[in-house]
Design an enzyme around this catalytic site. Structure first.
Site, PDB file in Angstrom:
ATOM      1  N   LEU A  13      31.386  44.034  38.270  1.00 36.09           N
ATOM      2  CA  LEU A  13      31.295  42.762  38.987  1.00 36.09           C
ATOM      3  C   LEU A  13      32.704  42.438  39.471  1.00 36.09           C
ATOM      4  O   LEU A  13      33.644  42.393  38.679  1.00 36.09           O
ATOM      5  CB  LEU A  13      30.770  41.666  38.063  1.00 36.09           C
ATOM      6  N   ASP A  14      32.874  42.248  40.782  1.00 33.25           N
ATOM      7  CA  ASP A  14      34.199  42.055  41.372  1.00 33.25           C
ATOM      8  C   ASP A  14      34.957  40.911  40.697  1.00 33.25           C
ATOM      9  O   ASP A  14      34.346  39.930  40.260  1.00 33.25           O
ATOM     10  CB  ASP A  14      34.082  41.747  42.861  1.00 33.25           C
ATOM     11  N   PRO A  15      36.287  41.021  40.618  1.00 32.95           N
ATOM     12  CA  PRO A  15      37.093  39.952  40.007  1.00 32.95           C
ATOM     13  C   PRO A  15      36.845  38.576  40.612  1.00 32.95           C
ATOM     14  O   PRO A  15      36.874  37.573  39.900  1.00 32.95           O
ATOM     15  CB  PRO A  15      38.529  40.419  40.269  1.00 32.95           C
ATOM     16  N   ASP A  16      36.597  38.518  41.935  1.00 31.22           N
ATOM     17  CA  ASP A  16      36.377  37.230  42.587  1.00 31.22           C
ATOM     18  C   ASP A  16      34.959  36.698  42.398  1.00 31.22           C
ATOM     19  O   ASP A  16      34.661  35.571  42.795  1.00 31.22           O
ATOM     20  CB  ASP A  16      36.682  37.335  44.088  1.00 31.22           C
ATOM     21  N   ALA A  17      34.088  37.518  41.824  1.00 25.31           N
ATOM     22  CA  ALA A  17      32.711  37.093  41.571  1.00 25.31           C
ATOM     23  C   ALA A  17      32.585  36.581  40.143  1.00 25.31           C
ATOM     24  O   ALA A  17      33.390  36.904  39.268  1.00 25.31           O
ATOM     25  CB  ALA A  17      31.751  38.252  41.794  1.00 25.31           C
TER      26      ALA A  17
END
Length: 292
Positions: free
Chosen positions: A37-41
């Site tokens: 899961l992307d850091p910004d998500a």
């Protein structure tokens, strides 16, 4: 400790950060996440502990659900809010046109994975190449968008919020970019929350703070979901001591009255979950082991 902890990943943390957190929290090294899961998500990140790590690959392959906000009129190199702006143009699409464009992506579609992704090309991660300014050709991938629910369309601020149910491997950033291209004005993904992964919903997730408090209070074990819960759709078969040992030795188990081709959860008489087996030709054949 064995089982799955559903973490509500905060913004700015990587999936690996959450693995390290759970290792320290539980004092166990055998920990793995179930899909980046992307850091910004933010949102649902099931983390497998102990024997549950054997099921991590199954969770990675599972369907997902997300809530995303799109911003129309601009595109970025990362396809989200963290990137450099590539284009900025006026938005002339009406509410009806935006809704029609969004809904047109329901079904099986093809996506080109973004350059800023963990996919490897010739052994190198795409985001490493992208950070060096290198763009390489990526093959299209077929994914399925099961449904898109439009939560809001704001034609004054040129934004939309959508709930997306999709198959594994779907890039919501790419979906937002493709919607923008279809409208002719561009779009990028502003925020992303994963609301569901496999059977795990955000309503049953825990924050880091909550888990630390539970450990302090001695209630951490209540956060664990048993691994056999992943296979609740399979019928249960209880084996006596003799047959349970045979199953653990990898021996096919003769059994009558089961459904050909179906998968089953196998248990010992004391309730211990053993494995997942498939019934073929009158026999239960081991597919995934979960004993120590």
């Amino acid at each position: 400790m064995d089982g799955i902890i559903v973490i509500n990943k905060p913004i700015g943390k990587t999936s690996h950060d959450m693995v390290y957190f759970v290792r320290r929290l539980c004092g166990i090294k055998k920990v793995g996440h179930t899909g980046t899961l992307d850091p910004d998500a933010t949102g649902v990140l099931p983390v497998c502990v102990g024997k549950a790590t054997k099921a991590a690959d199954m969770l990675t392959m599972s369907d997902k659900a997300y809530r995303a906000q799109l911003v129309f009129g601009m595109t970025t190199d990362t396809l989200d809010a963290s990137g450099e702006i590539l284009s900025d143009q006026p938005v002339h699409a009406s509410h009806e046109n935006i809704e029609k464009a969004i809904k047109s992506f329901i079904g099986e579609i093809e996506q080109i994975p973004p350059m800023f992704s963990a996919i490897k090309k010739d052994g190198k991660k795409l985001y490493d190449l992208a950070r060096r300014g290198i763009t390489v050709e990526r093959e299209k991938r077929k994914v399925t968008i099961y449904d898109i629910e439009i939560i809001d369309i704001d034609t004054e601020n040129y934004t939309a919020v959508i709930d997306v149910s999709c198959s594994k491997g779907t890039y919501i950033r790419t979906l937002c970019d493709d919607i923008g291209m279809k409208l002719g004005c561009g779009a990028y993904m502003n925020t992303l929350v994963r609301t569901k992964s496999s059977i795990f919903d955000i309503s049953e997730s825990f924050t880091e703070k909550q888990l630390l408090e539970m450990k302090k209070n001695g209630t951490l074990e209540t956060a664990f979901i048993p691994v056999d819960a992943l296979f609740s759709e399979y019928d249960k078969v209880v084996l006596d001591t003799f047959l349970a040992q045979k199953a653990k030795n990898g021996v096919r188990i003769r059994k009558n009255g089961l459904s050909e081709g179906a998968f089953y959860r196998l248990y010992e008489e004391n309730g211990t979950f053993i494995c997942i087996s498939q019934y073929q030709g009158g026999e239960l054949i081991l597919k995934k082991a979960f004993w120590n």
